[in-house]
Design a protein around this motif. Sequence first.
Motif, short mmCIF file in Angstrom:
data_model
loop_
_atom_site.label_atom_id
_atom_site.label_comp_id
_atom_site.label_asym_id
_atom_site.label_seq_id
_atom_site.Cartn_x
_atom_site.Cartn_y
_atom_site.Cartn_z
N GLN A 20 -11.69 -0.08 -9.70
CA GLN A 20 -10.90 0.78 -10.58
C GLN A 20 -9.40 0.72 -10.26
O GLN A 20 -8.63 1.54 -10.73
N GLY A 21 -9.01 -0.26 -9.45
CA GLY A 21 -7.58 -0.49 -9.20
C GLY A 21 -7.05 0.06 -7.90
O GLY A 21 -5.87 -0.15 -7.59
N ALA A 22 -7.86 0.77 -7.12
CA ALA A 22 -7.39 1.22 -5.82
C ALA A 22 -7.22 0.02 -4.89
O ALA A 22 -8.00 -0.93 -4.95
N ILE A 23 -6.20 0.04 -4.06
CA ILE A 23 -6.02 -1.04 -3.10
C ILE A 23 -6.26 -0.51 -1.69
O ILE A 23 -6.01 0.67 -1.41
N PRO A 24 -6.76 -1.33 -0.78
CA PRO A 24 -7.07 -0.85 0.57
C PRO A 24 -5.81 -0.67 1.42
O PRO A 24 -4.85 -1.43 1.31
N MET A 25 -5.82 0.35 2.25
CA MET A 25 -4.74 0.61 3.20
C MET A 25 -5.34 0.66 4.60
O MET A 25 -6.37 1.30 4.83
N ALA A 33 0.83 -1.20 0.00
CA ALA A 33 0.00 0.00 0.00
C ALA A 33 0.87 1.26 0.00
O ALA A 33 0.58 2.22 -0.72
N LEU A 34 1.93 1.27 0.78
CA LEU A 34 2.81 2.43 0.82
C LEU A 34 3.52 2.64 -0.51
O LEU A 34 3.71 3.78 -0.96
N ASP A 35 3.92 1.55 -1.16
CA ASP A 35 4.53 1.68 -2.49
C ASP A 35 3.52 2.22 -3.50
O ASP A 35 3.87 3.01 -4.39
N THR A 36 2.26 1.80 -3.37
CA THR A 36 1.22 2.21 -4.31
C THR A 36 0.92 3.69 -4.21
O THR A 36 0.48 4.32 -5.17
N VAL A 37 1.16 4.30 -3.04
CA VAL A 37 0.94 5.74 -2.87
C VAL A 37 1.74 6.54 -3.89
O VAL A 37 1.31 7.59 -4.36
N ASP A 38 2.91 6.03 -4.29
CA ASP A 38 3.76 6.75 -5.24
C ASP A 38 3.45 6.45 -6.69
O ASP A 38 3.85 7.22 -7.57
N LYS A 54 1.94 5.51 9.34
CA LYS A 54 3.30 5.59 8.81
C LYS A 54 3.37 6.63 7.69
O LYS A 54 4.31 7.45 7.66
N LEU A 55 2.39 6.63 6.81
CA LEU A 55 2.35 7.61 5.72
C LEU A 55 2.20 9.02 6.27
O LEU A 55 2.83 9.96 5.78
N ARG A 56 1.40 9.18 7.30
CA ARG A 56 1.19 10.48 7.92
C ARG A 56 2.52 11.07 8.41
O ARG A 56 2.82 12.25 8.19
N ILE A 57 3.35 10.24 9.03
CA ILE A 57 4.63 10.72 9.53
C ILE A 57 5.58 11.02 8.38
O ILE A 57 6.27 12.05 8.37
N LEU A 58 5.63 10.14 7.39
CA LEU A 58 6.51 10.36 6.25
C LEU A 58 6.14 11.62 5.48
O LEU A 58 7.01 12.32 4.94
N LYS A 59 4.85 11.94 5.42
CA LYS A 59 4.40 13.15 4.74
C LYS A 59 4.56 14.40 5.62
O LYS A 59 4.55 15.52 5.12
#
Length: 429
Positions: A280-285, A102-107, A292-297
């Motif tokens: 439509q290709g979205a994956i669940p997180m 999921a984190l890789d898919t964010v990019d 983790k994404l919140r801190i990285l952002k």
Amino acid sequence: MATASLSITQLSTTSKPCLTRRSIYFISPSYFRSPQLLTSNQHSFAFSKQIKRPLNIISAANLPFDLSPPPIDHDLLDTAISAGAIVSEDGIAKTFNNDDEALDTVDKGTVVVDLSHFGRIRVSGDDRAYFLHNQSTANFDSLLEGQGCDTVFVTPTARTIDIAHAWIMKTAITLVVSPEISRSITEMLKKYIFFADKVEVEDITTRTKFFVLVGPNSNKVISNLNMSDLVGQPYGSHKHYSVNRMPVTVAVGNILSEDGFSLMMAPAAADSVWKALLSQGAIPMGSNAWEKLRILKGKPVPGKELTNEYNVLEAGLWNSISLDKGCYKGQETISRLITYDGIKQRLWGIHLSSPVEPGSPITVEGKKVGKLTSYTATRKNSGHFGLGYIKRSGASEGDTVTVGDNIVGKLTKVPYIAHQRQPKQKAKS
């Protein structure tokens, strides 16, 4: 096996939006009480990317639209559990066992996150805009129906309580706030309603569901679902749609970024919306990867970066602050901080050499210059990253600091803070 059909309709508009200093028109309370909502739960919640659902969308800005509870509450968590999610005791999907993916898919793709545990507050009444204008940092007088903004609730001394995401609707303003502070914000707002104020404040968290889309393919997902009229619109812009005759609001932005989208809906619509997004290709997180994404952002949150120790400018929340709208709570302190360059510290991202506990001191050459507020391992646990406040005179971008006893850190800008636009200082006469 028959393919399930999802009908998304954007409801048509018939009247023009109207806004004055003390009045923003919203949407009326009858729509969610419609017999049309008495629809049985006929769908299983399969998290399948292969289910394709034809969509037929219509615009709904001025149809009756309220957030009363629907007669049937579809339990999205049952679907999550059946798909292998680990759910906490308080009903939050912690992980779908795909955190790194999921984190890789964010990019490179799109993720969908169920943030229904975040707070939703409905502020209605003729004086709602004037009221929020005085209680928070954004300029609500400048906003029209269908627009939105971020605003910050602060103490009288400008210490940050929370960042709220506001949507200006027809008969109310809807606020999305952090889950841990939602109840206290609701109580605080009610406390400041005076006898003559025409304002009502209502917590609608349990009567709605809330998803966000994150990632570069979010525009494509929304366009494929016949909502392309939102693509390219300013942050906070939103429209109302009907999904299988149930109302859904879709807005530009996703809490962490001005990109992506947010979706608020009746619980009975959640299964259809979730399946459509996955199709439509979205994956669940799950919420673990989201944190983790919140801190990285670099997004500050209550209890960590937003506390009584730090003011709104030290948190770098310039996009949420109006400097020329007149008096509001905390305004005098904010004005003095800007006029006299009184911002003593700022929030940084920190690349770390090892894990370290939040609250650990940050030092330079043995002298304390700040404190770590959040920590996470990076993707695939290959590195370590944190957020922390550091004195302006103590260090700057690229500098090396010590966190805790001997953890090496290197300062870096984070996306959420970096996109904040600090206003130009007026030339001194």
